[in-house]
Scaffold this motif. Sequence first.
Motif, mmCIF file in Angstrom:
data_model
loop_
_atom_site.group_PDB
_atom_site.id
_atom_site.type_symbol
_atom_site.label_atom_id
_atom_site.label_comp_id
_atom_site.label_asym_id
_atom_site.label_seq_id
_atom_site.Cartn_x
_atom_site.Cartn_y
_atom_site.Cartn_z
ATOM 1 N N GLN A 30 -15.787 11.436 6.259
ATOM 2 C CA GLN A 30 -15.356 10.048 6.091
ATOM 3 C C GLN A 30 -15.154 9.683 4.629
ATOM 4 O O GLN A 30 -14.276 8.870 4.303
ATOM 5 N N VAL A 31 -15.914 10.274 3.722
ATOM 6 C CA VAL A 31 -15.741 9.957 2.310
ATOM 7 C C VAL A 31 -14.407 10.499 1.807
ATOM 8 O O VAL A 31 -13.750 9.888 0.943
ATOM 9 N N LYS A 32 -13.950 11.620 2.361
ATOM 10 C CA LYS A 32 -12.643 12.152 1.963
ATOM 11 C C LYS A 32 -11.522 11.275 2.510
ATOM 12 O O LYS A 32 -10.493 11.089 1.847
ATOM 13 N N VAL A 33 -11.724 10.739 3.703
ATOM 14 C CA VAL A 33 -10.743 9.792 4.245
ATOM 15 C C VAL A 33 -10.709 8.537 3.384
ATOM 16 O O VAL A 33 -9.632 7.971 3.117
ATOM 17 N N LEU A 34 -11.883 8.082 2.938
ATOM 18 C CA LEU A 34 -11.945 6.939 2.033
ATOM 19 C C LEU A 34 -11.161 7.227 0.760
ATOM 20 O O LEU A 34 -10.410 6.364 0.260
ATOM 21 N N GLY A 35 -11.311 8.442 0.230
ATOM 22 C CA GLY A 35 -10.555 8.828 -0.957
ATOM 23 C C GLY A 35 -9.059 8.812 -0.711
ATOM 24 O O GLY A 35 -8.274 8.369 -1.557
ATOM 25 N N PHE A 36 -8.649 9.269 0.470
ATOM 26 C CA PHE A 36 -7.233 9.254 0.837
ATOM 27 C C PHE A 36 -6.706 7.822 0.873
ATOM 28 O O PHE A 36 -5.624 7.523 0.342
ATOM 29 N N VAL A 37 -7.459 6.929 1.509
ATOM 30 C CA VAL A 37 -7.035 5.529 1.620
ATOM 31 C C VAL A 37 -6.985 4.871 0.242
ATOM 32 O O VAL A 37 -6.008 4.170 -0.095
ATOM 33 N N LEU A 38 -8.009 5.105 -0.577
ATOM 34 C CA LEU A 38 -8.038 4.499 -1.904
ATOM 35 C C LEU A 38 -6.902 5.028 -2.781
ATOM 36 O O LEU A 38 -6.320 4.275 -3.572
ATOM 37 N N ALA A 39 -6.583 6.308 -2.633
ATOM 38 C CA ALA A 39 -5.460 6.867 -3.385
ATOM 39 C C ALA A 39 -4.164 6.155 -3.017
ATOM 40 O O ALA A 39 -3.340 5.838 -3.890
ATOM 41 N N GLY A 40 -3.978 5.878 -1.727
ATOM 42 C CA GLY A 40 -2.793 5.141 -1.296
ATOM 43 C C GLY A 40 -2.772 3.719 -1.813
ATOM 44 O O GLY A 40 -1.737 3.221 -2.261
ATOM 45 N N VAL A 41 -3.939 3.060 -1.773
ATOM 46 C CA VAL A 41 -4.025 1.685 -2.265
ATOM 47 C C VAL A 41 -3.733 1.623 -3.763
ATOM 48 O O VAL A 41 -2.991 0.746 -4.247
ATOM 49 N N ILE A 42 -4.309 2.558 -4.512
ATOM 50 C CA ILE A 42 -4.083 2.588 -5.959
ATOM 51 C C ILE A 42 -2.621 2.870 -6.270
ATOM 52 O O ILE A 42 -2.033 2.263 -7.183
ATOM 53 N N ALA A 43 -1.996 3.764 -5.506
ATOM 54 C CA ALA A 43 -0.576 4.073 -5.721
ATOM 55 C C ALA A 43 0.292 2.843 -5.497
ATOM 56 O O ALA A 43 1.197 2.543 -6.296
ATOM 57 N N VAL A 44 0.022 2.116 -4.424
ATOM 58 C CA VAL A 44 0.790 0.891 -4.141
ATOM 59 C C VAL A 44 0.540 -0.161 -5.219
ATOM 60 O O VAL A 44 1.481 -0.821 -5.706
ATOM 61 N N ALA A 45 -0.732 -0.315 -5.610
ATOM 62 C CA ALA A 45 -1.073 -1.309 -6.629
ATOM 63 C C ALA A 45 -0.398 -0.983 -7.964
ATOM 64 O O ALA A 45 0.108 -1.887 -8.653
ATOM 65 N N LEU A 46 -0.375 0.294 -8.336
ATOM 66 C CA LEU A 46 0.270 0.685 -9.584
ATOM 67 C C LEU A 46 1.772 0.438 -9.528
ATOM 68 O O LEU A 46 2.374 -0.009 -10.512
ATOM 69 N N THR A 47 2.390 0.725 -8.378
ATOM 70 C CA THR A 47 3.825 0.485 -8.233
ATOM 71 C C THR A 47 4.153 -0.993 -8.389
ATOM 72 O O THR A 47 5.084 -1.369 -9.109
#
Length: 299
Positions: free
Chosen positions: A148-165
Motif C-alpha cells: 500500500q505504501v508503494k501505491v501511495l507513492g504512485f498516487v502522490l507521484a501523479g498528484v505532484i506531476a499534475v500540480a507541477l504542470t
Amino acid sequence: MENLLLIFEAPALGVQLVVEGILLGAIFALAAYGMALVWGVMNIINIVQGEWVILGGFVALGVSQAGAPELLGIPAAAVVLFAIGWLCYRLVIFRIVDRDLFTSILATFGLSILLQQLMNELFGSDVRTLDPGLGTWFMMGGMVSISQVKVLGFVLAGVIAVALTLFMRNSRMGQAIRATAQDARAARILGIDTDRVYAFTYGLNAAICGAAGALVVMAFTIHPYQGLIYTVRSFTIVVVAGLGNLPGVIASAFGLGVAEQFAGFTLGAEYQNAFVFLLLVAILISRNMLLQRQRKYLK
C-alpha cells in the motif's frame, strides 16, 4: 534462463514484476523530472540528484523519530529540502550557471561527495527503513502482492506531476521559469529576475527529490552512499525522454522500473544496479550513433 522460463510457467510472477516495476517507476519519475527541470532551465547536469533523494529519506526518518505521523515526513521532507536546495544554490550553484556542462558535472559531483560524508557523520552508515504502518493487498489468489505504501507513492507521484504542470502553466513563477528556459537573456530584458528563478527552480528540484526520498525510505531502504544509483536512473530517464517532456519522463520511468525488476529477477538481485549502468551506456551509445547519422544526412 531458469528464472526466465519460470516467468512463462507462472504468469502471476510476471504480473508481480510488472506491477512492482510501475510502482517503482513512479518514484523514479519524481527525481527524474527534477533533474529535467534543472537541466532544461539552468543547463546544469545535477549529479547531486540522488543525494537529495537520500537526504529526504533521512528527514522523513527524523520526523518519525520526533513522534510525528510517518506520512507527515513526506511534506516535511519536501519543505526542508526546498530550503536546503535554495541555500545550496545561493552558496554554490549560482557560480556555475551559464558555465559549460562539464563544470556543472564537476561541481555537483563534489557536492554529492560532501553530502554523502555529512549524512554519514550525522545519521550513520547503517541501512535504514521506515515502517509507515500500511498493509499489503493480495490478488490472483495471493500470488500477487501490492504494498500500500508503494501505491501511495504512485498516487502522490501523479498528484505532484499534475500540480507541477498546473503551476508551470498558471502561476507567475511557473511562467517565469518557462520563459527563462526558452531564452534567459530575453527573459532578463523583459524584467524577469533570472537569479531568483534559478534559485526557486533548484529549490523546487530538491523539494521534489525530498518527497521522493520520503517514499523511498518507507517502501525500500536508504543509506548515505546510495544516492548514485538514483542519479543514474534519473539521468537515464531524462536522456530517453528529453527535456521538458513530462509524459515522456513518466513513460520512461515506468519502462525503466519494469525492465529493472525483470533484470533483477532473471539475472539476480546483485546485478540489478549493474543492469541500470549498462542500460545507460547502451542508451548513450545509441543516441550518439543516431546523432552521427543525422549529421551525415544533413551534410
